[in-house]
Design a protein around this motif. Structure first.
Motif, mmCIF file in Angstrom:
data_model
loop_
_atom_site.group_PDB
_atom_site.id
_atom_site.type_symbol
_atom_site.label_atom_id
_atom_site.label_comp_id
_atom_site.label_asym_id
_atom_site.label_seq_id
_atom_site.Cartn_x
_atom_site.Cartn_y
_atom_site.Cartn_z
ATOM 1 N N VAL A 105 0.879 -1.163 0.000
ATOM 2 C CA VAL A 105 0.000 0.000 0.000
ATOM 3 C C VAL A 105 0.919 1.215 0.000
ATOM 4 C CG1 VAL A 105 -1.724 1.293 1.304
ATOM 5 C CG2 VAL A 105 -1.884 -1.207 1.152
ATOM 6 N N LEU A 106 0.710 2.081 -0.972
ATOM 7 C CA LEU A 106 1.583 3.241 -1.148
ATOM 8 C C LEU A 106 0.942 4.465 -0.512
ATOM 9 C CD1 LEU A 106 1.918 1.153 -3.586
ATOM 10 C CD2 LEU A 106 3.231 2.962 -4.619
ATOM 11 N N LEU A 107 1.695 5.141 0.322
ATOM 12 C CA LEU A 107 1.199 6.347 0.994
ATOM 13 C C LEU A 107 1.460 7.592 0.163
ATOM 14 C CD1 LEU A 107 2.371 5.510 4.618
ATOM 15 C CD2 LEU A 107 0.108 5.158 3.602
ATOM 16 N N ILE A 167 6.014 3.451 1.152
ATOM 17 C CA ILE A 167 5.209 2.253 1.393
ATOM 18 C C ILE A 167 4.739 2.264 2.852
ATOM 19 C CG2 ILE A 167 5.195 -0.284 1.319
ATOM 20 C CD1 ILE A 167 5.861 1.029 -1.396
ATOM 21 N N HIS A 168 3.475 1.908 3.066
ATOM 22 C CA HIS A 168 2.963 1.776 4.437
ATOM 23 C C HIS A 168 3.852 0.782 5.182
ATOM 24 C CE1 HIS A 168 0.446 0.669 7.813
ATOM 25 N NE2 HIS A 168 -0.332 1.701 7.544
ATOM 26 N N ARG A 169 4.189 1.097 6.419
ATOM 27 C CA ARG A 169 5.152 0.294 7.181
ATOM 28 C C ARG A 169 4.750 -1.174 7.331
ATOM 29 N NH1 ARG A 169 3.217 0.480 12.776
ATOM 30 N NH2 ARG A 169 1.600 2.072 12.866
ATOM 31 N N HIS A 170 3.462 -1.475 7.349
ATOM 32 C CA HIS A 170 3.027 -2.867 7.489
ATOM 33 C C HIS A 170 3.264 -3.700 6.237
ATOM 34 C CE1 HIS A 170 0.151 -1.391 10.839
ATOM 35 N NE2 HIS A 170 1.329 -1.727 11.325
ATOM 36 N N PRO A 202 8.984 -5.438 3.619
ATOM 37 C CA PRO A 202 9.436 -6.826 3.801
ATOM 38 C C PRO A 202 9.867 -7.065 5.254
ATOM 39 C CG PRO A 202 10.290 -5.929 1.754
ATOM 40 C CD PRO A 202 9.633 -4.787 2.492
ATOM 41 N N GLY A 203 9.468 -8.196 5.774
ATOM 42 C CA GLY A 203 9.760 -8.528 7.166
ATOM 43 C C GLY A 203 8.653 -8.097 8.128
ATOM 44 N N HIS A 204 7.761 -7.235 7.657
ATOM 45 C CA HIS A 204 6.633 -6.778 8.481
ATOM 46 C C HIS A 204 5.299 -7.147 7.838
ATOM 47 C CE1 HIS A 204 9.192 -4.366 11.129
ATOM 48 N NE2 HIS A 204 9.901 -4.170 10.035
ATOM 49 N N TRP A 205 5.354 -7.623 6.604
ATOM 50 C CA TRP A 205 4.160 -7.916 5.818
ATOM 51 C C TRP A 205 3.537 -9.231 6.241
ATOM 52 C CZ3 TRP A 205 3.996 -11.613 1.533
ATOM 53 C CH2 TRP A 205 2.830 -11.537 0.766
ATOM 54 N N LEU A 206 2.226 -9.222 6.375
ATOM 55 C CA LEU A 206 1.449 -10.420 6.690
ATOM 56 C C LEU A 206 0.423 -10.601 5.575
ATOM 57 C CD1 LEU A 206 0.560 -12.668 8.694
ATOM 58 C CD2 LEU A 206 -0.962 -10.972 9.705
ATOM 59 N N PRO A 207 0.573 -11.635 4.738
ATOM 60 C CA PRO A 207 -0.399 -11.811 3.658
ATOM 61 C C PRO A 207 -1.796 -12.041 4.228
ATOM 62 C CG PRO A 207 1.241 -13.588 3.636
ATOM 63 C CD PRO A 207 1.571 -12.683 4.770
#
Length: 174
Positions: A48-50, A113-116, A119-124
């Motif tokens: 998600v792009l801010l 990019i939204h912090r969530h 990579p490493g913070h993303w939850l599909p």
């Protein structure tokens, strides 16, 4: 404009998620069927792009390597702040690499990019509800659990303007 880079579901998977949305709506639980502009589609967001240059982003995602369709095993429900609940997908090593490459290409355009979604913070996940009251969350978890185990197949990708649902399909699946 608020953009999201999303994987779109094949017809069977799309139908399964829409059936869940309809069942929840019938019980008075809000879903993407009735959220904002009403043009939402079942999807799994890579990013998600801010803030971004939309033209640069479109060029970057058009240049991403087509890695073909991908399956995501849904293992349960994840709950996010403000009453958002979603189908919790598995993060295979291959899916994590694909998402990281997409985010890297987006960063190269100068996009924020939204912090969530870093990579490493993303939850599909695939959204199930929007703004549901906390006391209704057990109903959502039960509705999702009744459909598990579930394999969702993502066979297309798109950039989606989340403010109005405008969709630009990509030539492949990053």
């Amino acid at each position: 404009m608020a953009l999201a880079l999303c994987l779109l579901l094949d017809p069977r998977s799309d139908r399964l998620v829409r059936t869940l949305w309809r069942a929840l709506e019938d019980e008075g639980v809000p879903t993407l069927l009735t959220h904002t502009h009403g043009r939402h589609v079942p999807h799994l967001s890579y990013a998600v792009l801010l803030a971004c240059d939309p033209g640069a982003v479109r060029s970057a995602v058009d240049g991403l390597r087509d890695a073909g369709p991908v399956e995501v095993a849904v293992q349960g429900t994840v709950v996010f702040p403000r009453g958002r609940a979603a189908l919790a997908g598995s993060t295979s090593a291959g899916l994590a690499v694909r998402q990281a490459a997409a985010v890297e290409a987006l960063h190269a355009t100068g996009a924020t990019i939204h912090r969530h979604y870093e990579p490493g913070h993303w939850l599909p996940h695939v959204s199930a509800t929007t703004g549901v009251a906390g006391v209704r969350l057990p109903d959502v978890v039960e509705a999702v659990s009744d459909r598990l185990p579930l394999i969702l197949r993502c066979d297309r990708a798109a950039l989606i303007d989340t403010t109005d649902g405008t969709t630009w399909e990509l030539p492949g699946v990053p």
